[in-house]
Design an enzyme around this catalytic site. Structure first.
Site, PDB file in Angstrom:
ATOM      1  N   ASP A   1      66.849  45.147  87.140  1.00  0.00           N
ATOM      2  CA  ASP A   1      66.439  46.280  86.308  1.00  0.00           C
ATOM      3  C   ASP A   1      67.655  46.973  85.683  1.00  0.00           C
ATOM      4  O   ASP A   1      68.578  47.373  86.385  1.00  0.00           O
ATOM      5  CB  ASP A   1      65.663  47.252  87.209  1.00  0.00           C
TER       6      ASP A   1
ATOM      7  N   HIS B   1      64.553  54.717  88.619  1.00  0.00           N
ATOM      8  CA  HIS B   1      65.370  53.527  88.375  1.00  0.00           C
ATOM      9  C   HIS B   1      66.780  53.699  88.941  1.00  0.00           C
ATOM     10  O   HIS B   1      67.331  54.800  88.961  1.00  0.00           O
ATOM     11  CB  HIS B   1      65.459  53.243  86.872  1.00  0.00           C
TER      12      HIS B   1
END
Length: 552
Positions: free
Chosen positions: A190, A363
């Site tokens: 990610d 994130h």
């Protein structure tokens, strides 16, 4: 020798639309099946889907879909995919599948949903797939490990290393370290927060920030967040109960997701905390909390309706506190600004942004991305989930962490990364791109149509109709000229603009060669060219010109 092929169909070059095909021989599995929400340039578009043209050519090879978590950018395209590929089994954790099932039901699509738990292995063709838990801004998030004939592929999904998660379940360091020790052929990680240094704050820090606001708020509290953010909802309910406020859920997805999460045990509702909206509004304002959708400025969301006095039951008043507990998705800035300005006009106190502490990201930031690389120790690396700048910076970070530059691949949607004999390379490109959903139409609006829509929105439209004699080409009816969005009402009312346009058509027809005047299509082209020139010279504008010549 058969090659292992990784084929991103979405999510590499944009934030959203995540979809990765993993292919070996006559078997393909998908990791995620997400959508992208349209930006302001996509006029009239409702949703954006990945282009599955490559999969259509290999339809019988598609064996399964594996979902990492329940956010729309990872599961939202699933109903559209299963309409084209019915019967393909879908694997995911319990909450992910429950949220997906709701979307599938709305679309009337049946599905073979197969729940899995972290560290459980599923065998599909040549692939052995297992899930590992990751912390994210939605419960039950997971990364994936694919055991293939070429080696192990590790896909992080969306993740962060939250040391104090709300549900008490941090990302599975043990599984990651064990996988790294066994050897990882390629890590796909990610990239969303690669530009942020340090580590991402824990979700648990939001609770104290909310408590400070709840303690000081003089009246009603309206809090907008993502309906899928179950951990955020949990903290809102807990803080409301602590300050003896009651909560009503507003927005269909909020009501639906809270029920699903509560039924499955992912959300604990304090006794007596939740009320129907009518019952909540009967309480004094200082006891009310409205938990709603609309943190991204969606025009028909609960918050937008409240802000513009279009909600049937709730009117924002002076003394209300409105909390936007979510990040701003790129492209939504203007819509959110419009709503916040309106809320301020109403006299509400609006609280938003990272500085206020009411939102933290789901994130991983730079140090967490480095930790992932060091735990996994991959032979090859591919940054995923991000715009081009995110991918470039994540690749640089991986190289700094020890991945050889020739094994750190920068790829975008449609690029194929092939592995043979343990060595990877960017092999070719396949057809990939964006498919637009406009109402009930899927894929019938293309980029040229969007270009025309932008043209219409910026410069308006002019329709000219003229009738000519079939034999001589002389004008016998009209010309009639209609315009929309070209000039102000005052200019149009004066009549000189349209009279000039009619005169231009008469001049164009008179000047045309005899063979052109008797050819309807050629004459339409000449009229269109003449009007285009006329409006450019008189207004410096380029409206869409539609010329209709009729033979009489």
């Amino acid at each position: 020798m058969t090659a292992l092929r990784l084929i991103p169909l979405g999510g590499l070059g944009e934030v959203g639309m995540n979809c990765l095909a993993v292919e070996y021989g006559d078997s393909i599995v998908l990791i995620d099946c997400g959508l992208l929400f349209p930006d302001e340039s996509m006029l009239g578009i409702d949703l954006v889907l990945p282009d599955w043209s490559y999969l259509r050519k290999r339809r019988t090879a598609v064996k399964a879909v594996f979902l990492t978590h329940g956010h729309e950018d990872h599961v939202g395209a699933l109903p559209f995919f299963l309409k084209e590929f019915p019967g393909v089994p879908v694997y995911g954790t319990k909450l992910t599948l429950a949220l997906s099932a709701g979307r599938l039901e709305e679309h009337g699509v049946g599905a073979d949903l197969r729940p899995v738990v972290p560290r459980e292995r599923v065998d599909v063709g040549p692939f052995g797939v297992s899930f590992f838990h990751v912390a994210h801004s939605i419960a039950d998030g997971a990364g994936l490990v694919l055991e293939t004939p070429e080696g192990t592929i590790l896909h992080t999904g969306d993740f962060k290393f939250d040391q104090t998660p709300v549900d008490g379940q941090p990302s599975d360091y043990g599984a990651l370290a064990a996988i790294g020790e066994r050897g990882v052929l390629c890590l796909l990680s990610d990239s969303t927060n690669v530009e942020r240094p340090g580590v991402t704050e824990s979700e648990k820090t939001v609770g104290p920030a909310l408590a400070r606001i709840f303690r000081q708020a003089p009246g009603r509290i309206v809090l907008a967040t993502f309906a899928s953010h179950i951990h955020r909802v949990q903290q809102v309910l807990d803080v409301a109960a602590r300050f003896e406020r009651r909560v009503a859920l507003v927005g269909r997805s909020m009501v639906q997701n809270v029920k699903i999460a509560s039924d499955l045990g992912y959300l604990t509702v304090p006794p007596g905390c939740l009320l129907d909206l009518d019952d909540l509004l009967a309480l004094p304002h200082e006891e009310q909390v409205v938990l709603c959708t609309g943190s991204q400025g969606e025009p028909m969301s609960a918050l937008a309706l409240m802000a513009f006095d279009n909600h049937k039951q709730i009117k924002i008043e002076r003394g209300d506190t409105v909390i936007l507990s979510a990040r701003v998705i790129p492209g939504n800035e203007r819509a959110i600004s419009s709503i916040t300005n309106q809320l301020f006009r109403k006299g509400a106190d609006v609280i938003q942004g990272r500085a206020s502490g009411v939102h933290v990201s789901g994130h991983a930031a730079q140090e967490e991305l480095r930790l992932m690389l060091n735990l996994v120790k991959p032979k090859h690396f591919i940054p995923i989930h991000g715009e081009s700048r995110h991918l470039v910076r994540h690749r640089r970070l991986a190289i700094e962490t020890g991945v050889p530059p020739e094994r750190a691949f920068l790829v975008h949607d449609g690029d194929v990364v092939s592995f043979e004999g343990g060595v990877g390379r960017v092999a070719e490109r396949v057809e990939a791109g964006r498919v637009f959903v406009d109402g009930k139409g899927v894929g019938d609006v293309e980029r040229l149509v969007l270009r025309d829509r932008r043209h219409l929105a910026e410069d308006g439209i002019v329709v000219a109709v003229v009738g000519v004699n079939r034999q001589t080409g002389e004008i016998v009816s009209g010309p009639t000229v209609l315009a929309q969005g070209v000039a102000s009402d005052e200019v149009m009312a004066a009549g000189t603009l349209m009279e000039g346009a009619r005169a231009d058509i008469r001049q164009t027809v008179a000047a045309a060669a005899p063979e052109v005047r008797t050819d309807v299509r050629e004459l339409e082209i000449e009229v269109r060219k003449g009007l285009r020139r006329y409006f450019r010279n008189t207004l410096d504008r380029r409206p869409v010109i539609i010329a209709v010549v009729m033979e009489l």
